[in-house]
Design a protein around this motif. Structure first.
Motif, PDB file in Angstrom:
ATOM      1  N   GLY A  90       2.186  -1.112 -11.923  1.00 16.31           N
ATOM      2  CA  GLY A  90       1.684  -2.283 -11.223  1.00 16.31           C
ATOM      3  C   GLY A  90       2.515  -2.665 -10.021  1.00 16.31           C
ATOM      4  N   ASP A  91       3.270  -1.686  -9.477  1.00 13.26           N
ATOM      5  CA  ASP A  91       4.156  -1.964  -8.344  1.00 13.26           C
ATOM      6  C   ASP A  91       3.418  -2.021  -7.007  1.00 13.26           C
ATOM      7  OD1 ASP A  91       6.226  -1.923 -10.143  1.00 13.26           O
ATOM      8  OD2 ASP A  91       6.925   0.083  -9.620  1.00 13.26           O
ATOM      9  N   ILE A  92       2.228  -1.453  -6.943  1.00  8.88           N
ATOM     10  CA  ILE A  92       1.495  -1.387  -5.684  1.00  8.88           C
ATOM     11  C   ILE A  92       0.093  -1.979  -5.861  1.00  8.88           C
ATOM     12  CG2 ILE A  92       2.748   0.587  -4.742  1.00  8.88           C
ATOM     13  CD1 ILE A  92       0.588   2.429  -5.796  1.00  8.88           C
ATOM     14  N   ILE A 131       0.855  -1.193   0.000  1.00 13.64           N
ATOM     15  CA  ILE A 131       0.000   0.000   0.000  1.00 13.64           C
ATOM     16  C   ILE A 131       0.891   1.243   0.000  1.00 13.64           C
ATOM     17  CG2 ILE A 131      -1.878   1.202   1.154  1.00 13.64           C
ATOM     18  CD1 ILE A 131      -2.434  -1.391   2.704  1.00 13.64           C
ATOM     19  N   ALA A 132       0.623   2.158  -0.910  1.00 18.52           N
ATOM     20  CA  ALA A 132       1.388   3.406  -0.978  1.00 18.52           C
ATOM     21  C   ALA A 132       0.609   4.556  -0.361  1.00 18.52           C
ATOM     22  CB  ALA A 132       1.726   3.732  -2.425  1.00 18.52           C
ATOM     23  N   THR A 133       1.325   5.447   0.290  1.00 15.33           N
ATOM     24  CA  THR A 133       0.735   6.670   0.840  1.00 15.33           C
ATOM     25  C   THR A 133       1.868   7.628   1.179  1.00 15.33           C
ATOM     26  OG1 THR A 133      -0.921   7.506   2.421  1.00 15.33           O
ATOM     27  CG2 THR A 133       0.763   6.016   3.291  1.00 15.33           C
ATOM     28  N   ILE A 176       2.859   7.942  -6.779  1.00 13.80           N
ATOM     29  CA  ILE A 176       1.832   6.897  -6.707  1.00 13.80           C
ATOM     30  C   ILE A 176       1.278   6.619  -8.099  1.00 13.80           C
ATOM     31  CG2 ILE A 176      -0.537   6.432  -5.925  1.00 13.80           C
ATOM     32  CD1 ILE A 176       0.220   7.672  -3.242  1.00 13.80           C
ATOM     33  N   ILE A 177       1.065   7.661  -8.877  1.00 13.44           N
ATOM     34  CA  ILE A 177       0.563   7.473 -10.241  1.00 13.44           C
ATOM     35  C   ILE A 177       1.503   6.578 -11.040  1.00 13.44           C
ATOM     36  CG2 ILE A 177       0.101   8.628 -12.437  1.00 13.44           C
ATOM     37  CD1 ILE A 177      -0.895  11.033 -10.848  1.00 13.44           C
ATOM     38  N   ALA A 178       2.806   6.858 -10.955  1.00 17.12           N
ATOM     39  CA  ALA A 178       3.792   6.067 -11.698  1.00 17.12           C
ATOM     40  C   ALA A 178       3.822   4.620 -11.202  1.00 17.12           C
ATOM     41  CB  ALA A 178       5.177   6.705 -11.564  1.00 17.12           C
TER      42      ALA A 178
END
Length: 336
Positions: A176-178, A133-135, A169-171
């Motif tokens: 498909g990294d996250i 999860i990214a944040t 996060i967009i990148a």
């Protein structure tokens, strides 16, 4: 050096020292103000130069990716006013950054959310275990994510949380990294294109972890230029009142939404829904005990305690009331 030159040098150094003490080496009628991505009524005031017209000052608007970056700039004196979320604000005050909240920009709702990727097999909260999860760390989204995981009984070490700003996060989402992201626009809109919302900040707030955006001002600047801060707050509140009264006409094809879209990074088609997802308190509401009159300081303190529990900050203050002031919103409320 003769006496005359010595006196001149002393005077020049005194002027420079005074400017530095007030957080800027710029002219007294110039100020550096930081803002972030995200849709809110104040963006319209910014786009229309309402702040400059009301104050007569030159404003250097600087966009930052996260509230943590803005806090660092406030701490160094590189900027004097910044739009930050309640979580980075709480962390900054806990660390002794000399800032105070002067007006609320928005009470966060659907404009920040946890989006999970379609095909990642995440249909319920427990499915997040083992996922990435990214944040943006120490942001309101990060705080909401941690609060949501705690509410669901998921330990933070049961998921992989990575620190990425909205553009990053967009990148990462595109590659498909996250598997999921708790964030705001423009990343939120991008993630929704191939994902679905598991929870947003409206719901997390109901669970006891509300978040909000505010304008934070360096104390030395507010003390030196109270008239500017008062006018800045008044313009912000006027923008909120305008939206509260006329927001239904701010459609995807309106000039208001076009201006907000340009500054916020959100698609014009998404802006009306994003605006409607938050709450924008008026001057009397902000001056009341439930908000800047007491409730905001309590929420900042609760946020600090949570961040300490999560080992995101080392210490908390016994009282956060000094970090929030009602004097500017009260003046705006009584002048109507």
């Amino acid at each position: 050096m003769n006496i005359k030159r010595f006196v001149q040098a002393i005077a020049a150094n005194a002027v420079l020292a005074t400017l530095l003490i007030h957080g800027t080496a710029a002219r007294a009628d110039t100020v550096n103000i930081a803002y972030q991505y995200g849709a809110d009524p104040a963006k319209l005031a910014q786009a229309s130069a309402a702040y400059e017209k009301a104050t007569g000052w030159t404003i250097n608007w600087r966009r930052f990716g996260t509230g943590a970056d803005i806090v660092a700039a406030l701490a160094s004196g590189d900027i004097q006013i910044g739009d930050v979320g309640s979580s980075p604000f709480s962390a900054a005050v806990s660390r002794g950054v000399p800032i105070e909240a002067v007006v609320l920009n928005a009470l966060t709702g659907g404009s920040e959310a946890l989006v999970v990727r379609n095909g990642a097999h995440i249909d319920k909260p427990k499915d997040l275990i083992g996922k990435t999860i990214a944040t943006p760390f120490v942001s309101t989204s990060h705080y909401s994510l941690l609060a949501a995981l705690k509410h669901w009984g998921i330990k933070s070490d049961q998921v992989r949380i990575v620190n990425l700003g909205p553009t990053e996060i967009i990148a990462a989402w595109t590659r498909g990294d996250i598997d999921a992201a708790y964030t705001w626009d423009p990343a939120l809109g991008k993630a929704k294109e191939s994902g679905h919302v598991l929870v947003d900040s409206t719901e997390v707030g109901k669970w006891g972890a509300p978040t909000f955006d505010l304008w934070a001002v360096r104390r030395d600047f507010a003390q030196a230029h109270p008239d500017f801060v008062a006018k800045f707050v008044s313009v912000t509140l006027n923008a909120i009142s305008d939206y509260r009264e006329n927001g239904k006409t701010w459609t995807s094809g309106s000039k208001q939404v076009a201006a907000i879209s340009k500054l916020s990074g959100a698609n014009a088609s998404d802006v009306p829904q994003l605006l409607a997802g938050n709450v924008y308190p008026t001057a009397p509401e902000q001056a009341a005990p439930t908000l800047l009159g007491g409730g905001t300081a309590k929420a900042v303190a609760a946020t600090a305690r949570f961040l300490q529990e999560q080992k995101k900050i080392d210490q908390i203050l016994p009282d956060y009331s000094a970090a929030v002031t009602t004097r500017f919103v009260t003046a705006a409320a009584t002048s109507k």
